[in-house]
Scaffold this motif. Structure first.
Motif, short mmCIF file in Angstrom:
data_model
loop_
_atom_site.label_atom_id
_atom_site.label_comp_id
_atom_site.label_asym_id
_atom_site.label_seq_id
_atom_site.Cartn_x
_atom_site.Cartn_y
_atom_site.Cartn_z
N TRP A 306 0.82 -1.11 0.10
CA TRP A 306 -0.04 0.16 -0.04
C TRP A 306 0.83 1.16 -0.12
O TRP A 306 2.01 1.10 0.41
N GLU A 308 1.71 5.47 1.35
CA GLU A 308 1.40 6.44 2.14
C GLU A 308 1.92 7.71 1.67
O GLU A 308 2.98 7.83 1.13
N TYR A 309 1.14 8.77 1.91
CA TYR A 309 1.38 9.99 1.62
C TYR A 309 1.60 11.05 2.79
O TYR A 309 0.32 11.10 3.44
N LEU A 321 -2.38 10.50 4.04
CA LEU A 321 -3.40 9.78 3.31
C LEU A 321 -2.70 8.21 2.87
O LEU A 321 -1.59 8.00 2.31
N HIS A 323 -3.30 4.72 0.71
CA HIS A 323 -3.98 4.33 -0.44
C HIS A 323 -3.60 2.77 -0.60
O HIS A 323 -2.46 2.21 -0.32
N HIS A 327 -8.63 2.58 -2.34
CA HIS A 327 -9.26 3.05 -1.48
C HIS A 327 -8.44 4.11 -0.76
O HIS A 327 -7.29 3.84 -0.49
N TRP A 328 -9.10 5.13 -0.57
CA TRP A 328 -7.79 6.35 0.23
C TRP A 328 -8.76 6.54 1.64
O TRP A 328 -9.66 6.62 1.75
N THR A 329 -7.69 6.64 2.49
CA THR A 329 -7.99 6.74 4.00
C THR A 329 -7.28 8.07 4.43
O THR A 329 -5.90 8.07 4.65
N TRP A 330 -7.98 9.19 5.23
CA TRP A 330 -7.21 10.15 5.64
C TRP A 330 -7.07 9.74 7.19
O TRP A 330 -7.84 9.25 7.73
N ASN A 411 -12.58 9.34 -4.11
CA ASN A 411 -11.32 9.74 -5.01
C ASN A 411 -11.84 11.08 -5.79
O ASN A 411 -10.82 11.83 -5.96
N LEU A 414 -10.42 13.82 -3.48
CA LEU A 414 -8.78 14.25 -3.74
C LEU A 414 -8.62 14.75 -5.18
O LEU A 414 -7.72 15.57 -5.30
#
Length: 651
Positions: A306, A308-309, A321, A323, A327-330, A411, A414
Motif C-alpha cells: 500500500w 502512504e502520503y 493519506l 492508499h 481506497h483512500w483513507t485520511w 477519489n 482528492l
C-alpha cells in the motif's frame, strides 16, 4: 547571585537564586555542582549541536500571566535523534521544562507528592495512573545528555524515559536515573502562547539553508517544503536517503526507486477540510504533499503493498493519506491516552472499534521529506480497528507507538482538492472501514415492512371482525300433522346446495312461533358425492309469563351450531325435529359461512413484504462476510491467521 570559580578552568561561575544547583561553565563546558561549601565538578559535556532551535538561554516570556526566564538548556539524544529541553524559571519560583517534539512544543511541570512507577517496568502501550489520571505509554527509550548550558536543577548523564498521553491532551514524561523516578505533567503549547517577543527569537538556520538544498549524491534540486520539521529526505532523482544534521544534508544510503510514480505528486498542494473533524468552518486549509512511502506486509507468503502520503500544513501540522486497492483513507494523529484498548477492541470516547487486522509492515520505498528518521526496511507492527466509516490505526515498534484516526475519502474529493491531471484508479474490493451499502437499506426495508405488516394485520383483523357472510341455504320446514317426535314422518329434506370452499359451516335453527315450549332439531349434512354425513343438533326453548304483575321471559327462539371444516361439494340437509307431543311448531334452517379473504391472500402479502428486507439482509451479510474473510492477525512475523475466513473445501 552567587559567584565562584570553575573547578576545572577557574573561570568565574555565577548561580542565580533559585534556578538550580547545576551550572555549565561557559568557558570549558564543565558541569559545576553547587555544594554546601564549595563548587564541585561533575565532568564535562560536549559542545552544543546546532539544532536550529529559535530559543536561547536568558530569553524571557510569560505563561498564564506569570513571567519566566529560560535559565538553562539540556541537549539529549537517543537512537533516533537529538533534541533540546529548556529549563524555565518562573518568578513564583516554579520550574518547568519546554521540549520540542516533531515541530510541537511540550510544557511540563514537575509533579510532587506522587509515587510514579519504575520506567524499567513499563512498556509501549502500557498504562499507569498518576493522581487519578490514566496515561498510556507512547514511547520508551534511553536518553543520553550530550551537552548543556546555563543553570539547571539537576544533571543526569543518561536516563530511561517514557512519554505518555492521557485524556484531553494531557502529556506526561517519566525520567528514571539511579533508581529514582521523576514525573513531569503538562500539555502541548505554542511559542505564541508562551509570550516570547518574536523579535528576540533566533532565526532558524535550516529554514534558509535547506529551502533550496541539493542532493549530496546527484546534486539534484530538492526544494524542501517544510525544512523546519524535516529529519530525513529521500531524493526523487537518484533514490539517495539523506539525513538533516546541523542545517546540512548528509548521505545515509541508497534506496530502491519506487516502482511507480506517486499518484499525488510530491509538492502538490490541495485544499480540503480534515474529514476526521466533526465540524469544519471557514475555507479549507492548504496541504502540501511532502513524502511518498510504499509499505507492505507478507501474509502466508503473499505480499500486500500500500502507499502512504505525508501531508503538511504550517498551522495544523502533519496528516497522512493511505492508499490501498483504490481506497483512500485520511489519517489524523491522536494521543494514545484518548484510546482505551481491550482484547480485539478499542474505544475512542463512546465509539467502539473492532480489531480488523494486525500485520508486520515493512517500509520499502521513500521519496520526499519525513519528520522522523525513516530508513528503508524498517518494520513496525500495524493494527487496524474499524467502526465504519472510521478506523483507528496503531503503528508500534519496540520503542514507540503512534495512533491515528482514519476516515475514508472519495477519489473525486482528492482529484478536485489536488487538481490531479489524471483520474485515480477506481476502488477494488472492500476497504476495512468501508460502510456496508446494504446495511442501511436492510434496516429501512425491515422498518417499512414492519409498518406495512402491522397495517395489514389491522386490516385483516378489521375485515375478520366486520366480515361478510355467505348463505349457502335457507329453508322453512313444517312438521306434518300427527307426526311423532323424531319419527321418520317428521323428517324433511332440503334442496341440494353447493359449498364452494373448505370452511366451517354455521347452522342456525330458528322457531319464531315457539312459546312456552321447546324444540330440538337433528340436522345431517349429506355430501351427495361421497355420502359423508356431518351431524349437528340445535335446541331452542322459550318461556314467558307474568308474576305479581311483572312480565318475564327466558330462553331463545333460535340456536346456532358450527361444524368442523367441510369439503367443498354438493350437500343436502336432512332435519329430524324433536318436540313435545302434539305441540310441534314450524322452524327455519340456515346454513352459512364467513366469506372472508381466507389465509392465502394475507399470507402471500406477508411473504411479499419480507422479500425486500430479506434480500438486503442477505446482501449485507454477504458484504460483511467478504470483508471479514480478509481480516488477518499476525502474532509473529511468520505466523498469521484469518480468523473469520471460511475453510476451503477439500473436494
Amino acid at each position: 547571585m552567587k559567584v565562584g570559580d570553575c573547578p576545572s578552568c577557574r573561570a568565574p561561575v555565577e548561580f542565580a537564586p533559585g534556578a538550580g544547583q547545576i551550572k555549565v561553565c561557559e568557558y570549558c563546558q564543565t558541569v559545576v555542582f553547587r555544594g554546601e561549601h564549595q563548587l564541585e565538578s561533575r565532568g564535562k559535556v560536549a559542545e552544543l549541536m546546532d539544532t536550529e532551535s529559535p530559543l536561547k538561554v536568558g530569553l524571557g516570556g510569560r505563561y498564564s500571566g506569570t513571567p519566566f526566564t529560560i535559565a538553562g538548556r539540556v541537549q539529549k539524544s537517543n537512537a533516533t535523534g537529538t533534541w533540546d529541553e529548556w529549563c524555565l524559571q518562573f518568578e513564583d519560583e516554579r520550574t518547568a521544562w519546554l521540549a520540542e517534539s516533531e515541530g510541537e512544543w511540550k510544557l511540563l511541570f514537575p509533579l510532587s507528592n506522587v509515587a510514579p512507577p519504575q520506567v524499567s517496568a513499563l512498556h509501549v502501550l502500557g498504562a499507569f495512573t498518576l493522581r487519578d489520571k490514566t496515561f498510556v505509554v507512547e514511547e520508551k527509550n534511553l536518553a543520553k545528555t550530550v551537552s548543556a548550558e546555563g543553570q539547571l536543577p539537576a544533571f543526569n548523564r543518561e536516563h530511561l524515559y517514557v512519554d505518555a498521553t492521557g485524556p484531553r491532551g494531557v502529556f506526561c514524561t517519566l525520567d528514571e536515573a539511579d533508581g529514582e523516578v521523576e514525573a513531569y505533567v503538562g500539555n502541548f503549547v505554542t511559542l505564541e502562547a508562551l509570550g516570547f517577543d518574536e523579535s528576540e527569537l533566533s532565526p532558524t538556520p535550516k529554514k534558509e539553508a535547506l529551502r533550496q538544498a541539493r542532493c549530496t549524491h546527484c546534486n539534484g534540486p530538492l526544494d524542501l517544503k517544510a525544512p523546519d520539521a524535516t529529519k530525513r529526505v529521500a531524493c526523487p532523482y537518484c533514490g539517495a536517503l539523506l539525513q538533516v544534521l546541523g542545517g546540512q544534508l548528509e548521505f545515509l544510503e541508497m534506496l530502491e526507486k519506487p516502482p511507480f510514480e506517486p499518484r499525488i505528486p510530491l509538492g502538490a498542494k490541495g485544499r480540503l477540510h480534515d474529514p476526521t473533524l466533526a465540524k469544519a468552518e471557514g475555507p479549507p486549509p492548504e496541504w502540501t504533499c511532502l513524502a511518498f512511502l510504499v509499505r507492505s506486509c507478507t501474509v502466508e507468503g503473499t505480499r500486500y503493498p500500500w502507499d502512504e502520503y505525508l501531508l503538511w500544513n504550517r498551522t495544523l501540522g502533519f496528516r497522512w493519506l493511505m492508499h490501498s486497492n483504490g481506497h483512500w483513507t485520511w489519517l489524523t494523529p491522536i494521543p494514545a491516552g484518548e484510546v482505551t484498548m481491550a482484547y480485539r477492541l478499542a474505544k475512542l470516547g463512546a465509539e467502539s472499534f473492532r480489531q480488523y487486522q494486525t500485520v508486520f509492515a515493512t517500509t520499502e520505498y521513500v521519496a520526499g521529506e519525513c519528520y522522523w528518521q525513516v530508513t528503508a526496511g524498517e518494520r513496525a507492527q500495524a493494527s487496524e480497528y474499524v467502526a465504519p466509516p472510521r478506523s483507528l490505526n496503531v503503528d508500534q515498534t519496540d520503542h514507540e507507538a503512534t495512533f491515528t484516526l482514519g476516515v475514508l475519502v472519495e477519489n473525486a474529493t482528492l482529484e478536485k482538492a489536488f487538481r490531479l491531471p489524471k483520474k485515480l484508479n477506481p476502488p477494488v474490493g472492500i476497504a476495512p472501514a468501508q460502510p456496508n451499502p446494504f446495511g442501511k437499506k436492510a434496516g429501512e426495508a425491515w422498518l417499512w415492512s414492519g409498518i406495512w405488516a402491522a397495517a395489514l394485520m389491522v386490516l385483516v383483523m378489521a375485515f375478520s371482525l366486520l366480515g361478510t357472510t355467505e348463505t349457502y341455504y335457507r329453508g322453512h320446514f313444517s312438521v306434518p300433522p300427527n307426526a311423532a317426535p323424531a319419527s321418520p314422518e317428521a323428517q324433511r329434506f332440503s334442496e341440494p346446495f353447493e359449498v364452494k370452499k373448505a370452511v366451517p359451516l354455521e347452522v342456525k335453527v330458528e322457531a319464531p312461533g315457539l312459546s312456552n315450549n321447546w324444540l330440538g332439531v337433528s340436522i345431517d349434512l349429506v355430501n351427495e358425492k361421497t355420502g359423508e354425513v356431518i351431524a349437528v343438533y340445535a335446541e331452542s326453548e322459550y318461556y314467558s309469563g307474568t308474576t305479581d304483575g311483572e312480565s318475564w321471559s327466558e330462553g331463545s327462539h333460535s340456536q346456532t351450531r358450527q361444524t368442523d371444516v367441510v369439503d367443498p361439494g354438493q350437500y343436502v340437509l336432512r332435519t329430524t325435529p324433536t318436540f313435545e307431543a302434539s305441540r310441534a311448531v314450524d322452524y327455519d334452517v340456515e346454513v352459512s359461512a364467513d366469506d372472508g379473504a381466507g389465509l392465502c391472500c394475507p399470507l402471500f402479502m406477508f411473504l411479499l413484504l419480507l422479500a425486500a428486507p430479506l434480500y438486503y439482509s442477505l446482501r449485507a451479510n454477504g458484504f460483511e462476510t467478504s470483508k471479514w474473510n480478509d481480516a488477518v492477525f499476525q502474532s509473529a512475523p511468520n505466523v498469521s491467521t484469518f480468523p473469520y475466513a471460511k475453510a476451503d473445501d477439500d473436494d
